[in-house]
Design a protein around this motif. Sequence first.
Motif, PDB file in Angstrom:
ATOM      1  N   ARG A 120       0.845  -1.191   0.000  1.00 15.44           N
ATOM      2  CA  ARG A 120       0.000   0.000   0.000  1.00 15.44           C
ATOM      3  C   ARG A 120       0.885   1.248   0.000  1.00 15.44           C
ATOM      4  O   ARG A 120       1.914   1.288   0.676  1.00 15.44           O
ATOM      5  N   LYS A 122       1.536   4.729   1.268  1.00  7.99           N
ATOM      6  CA  LYS A 122       1.166   5.569   2.404  1.00  7.99           C
ATOM      7  C   LYS A 122       2.279   6.596   2.647  1.00  7.99           C
ATOM      8  O   LYS A 122       3.444   6.349   2.329  1.00  7.99           O
ATOM      9  N   SER A 272      -1.378  13.015   7.382  1.00 12.78           N
ATOM     10  CA  SER A 272      -2.574  12.300   7.847  1.00 12.78           C
ATOM     11  C   SER A 272      -3.731  12.365   6.857  1.00 12.78           C
ATOM     12  O   SER A 272      -4.853  12.748   7.218  1.00 12.78           O
ATOM     13  N   ASP A 274      -5.311   9.916   5.769  1.00 13.34           N
ATOM     14  CA  ASP A 274      -6.293   8.896   6.149  1.00 13.34           C
ATOM     15  C   ASP A 274      -7.312   9.409   7.153  1.00 13.34           C
ATOM     16  O   ASP A 274      -8.354   8.783   7.367  1.00 13.34           O
ATOM     17  N   GLU A 279     -10.478  12.866   1.095  1.00 13.42           N
ATOM     18  CA  GLU A 279      -9.585  12.060   0.255  1.00 13.42           C
ATOM     19  C   GLU A 279     -10.361  10.959  -0.451  1.00 13.42           C
ATOM     20  O   GLU A 279     -10.113  10.659  -1.619  1.00 13.42           O
ATOM     21  N   HIS A 280     -11.300  10.340   0.252  1.00 16.82           N
ATOM     22  CA  HIS A 280     -12.120   9.305  -0.369  1.00 16.82           C
ATOM     23  C   HIS A 280     -13.109   9.913  -1.359  1.00 16.82           C
ATOM     24  O   HIS A 280     -13.457   9.285  -2.361  1.00 16.82           O
ATOM     25  N   ARG A 326     -12.033   6.212  12.299  1.00 19.75           N
ATOM     26  CA  ARG A 326     -10.687   6.618  11.871  1.00 19.75           C
ATOM     27  C   ARG A 326      -9.824   6.997  13.071  1.00 19.75           C
ATOM     28  O   ARG A 326      -8.661   6.600  13.177  1.00 19.75           O
ATOM     29  N   HIS A 337      -0.099   3.893  10.492  1.00 24.07           N
ATOM     30  CA  HIS A 337      -1.003   3.895   9.356  1.00 24.07           C
ATOM     31  C   HIS A 337      -2.289   3.134   9.679  1.00 24.07           C
ATOM     32  O   HIS A 337      -2.317   2.235  10.521  1.00 24.07           O
ATOM     33  N   THR A 338      -3.348   3.516   8.997  1.00 23.25           N
ATOM     34  CA  THR A 338      -4.640   2.841   9.121  1.00 23.25           C
ATOM     35  C   THR A 338      -5.095   2.377   7.744  1.00 23.25           C
ATOM     36  O   THR A 338      -4.464   2.664   6.733  1.00 23.25           O
ATOM     37  N   LYS A 339      -6.226   1.689   7.693  1.00 26.49           N
ATOM     38  CA  LYS A 339      -6.740   1.182   6.429  1.00 26.49           C
ATOM     39  C   LYS A 339      -7.446   2.261   5.612  1.00 26.49           C
ATOM     40  O   LYS A 339      -7.807   2.023   4.469  1.00 26.49           O
ATOM     41  N   TYR A 340      -7.644   3.437   6.191  1.00 27.69           N
ATOM     42  CA  TYR A 340      -8.426   4.476   5.519  1.00 27.69           C
ATOM     43  C   TYR A 340      -7.552   5.277   4.546  1.00 27.69           C
ATOM     44  O   TYR A 340      -6.349   5.335   4.675  1.00 27.69           O
TER      45      TYR A 340
END
Length: 340
Positions: A120, A122, A272, A274, A279-280, A326, A337-340
């Motif tokens: 991923r 990031k 940051s 995420d 961002e999405h 989040r 890091h996160t999955k978002y």
Amino acid sequence: MAPHGNELSEDLKKRIVALHKDGLGYKKIAKTLKLSCSTVAKTIQRFNRTGSTQNRPRCGRPRKLCARAQRHIQRMALGNRRMSAASIAAEVEGVGGQPVSAQTIRRTLHQIGLQGCRPRRKPLLKMMHKKARKRFAADKQTKDMDFWNHVLWSDETKINLFGSDGVKCVWRQPGEEYKDKCVLPTVKYGGGNVMVWGCMSAAGTGELQFIEGTMNANMYCDILKQSMIPSLWRLGRRAVFQHDNDPKHTSKMTTALLKKLRVKVMDWPSMSPDLNPIEHLWGILKRKVEVRKVSNIHQLRDVIMEEWKRIPVATCEALVNSMPKRVKAVLENNGGHTKY
């Protein structure tokens, strides 16, 4: 004597059984057929037990690597996640002297649950970034949805004329690599793109502003006055403005303008994306634009504005509703890091 380890043919095993039925003992059969007594004994015992001279079904070829070698491979793969199977094979051969193929290494790693995957992408998080993210999450973990619903999220992004910069996949059969439908067209010098600034909240999308040239602090202040303020006012007196720590956003000119306009600005941890739901939203917008198949920059700008206005309020609301999760994910990963 037959070489040790060689498989006896069915004819030879049947002869052993036949001679034993004729009354010959193990030693005489072994001497007659030039076999070891133990081989003769095992063949006859198997026949007496199963009624057949055929071997029982086997589980497959014996493992080439012992348990110790498998643990060594696992340690190397976990110690250096970017180490290729071929490099691990060379290392194993250099240490143990046993030649091992890269495919054997892959199978061994698959059996212990390790799969070769595309990493991923990031932002690089240093320790100070992780600490800042953790402080932000700890401060915001008690905030309810009423707080998040009054936040105006903002960001800039680039939208390409010919699709995204990400990895694309196609379904194809052997020999179809160069069919028009199976290739990704490229244009010299990239084909063009546009930069946009936008904002959103739980109430829906806000203003969208196209950026001409390179944005500096002066241009950013103009965007704040023309596009951000109207969107922020629609959220009411408790509205909070969010932007990241880009130098243009934290310049003296920008800071003075926001103070003059009495805008509440959320303290934001660097690196940051995420934590920013917009961002999405950019990803959703880019996919919608790509489907439209535009051919020039003017069409691209028109389509971007059309699709931006069509984004449902429910989409924005769902993204903002993910903020507690989040924040929780950042705390659980100790600022990482996160999955978002």
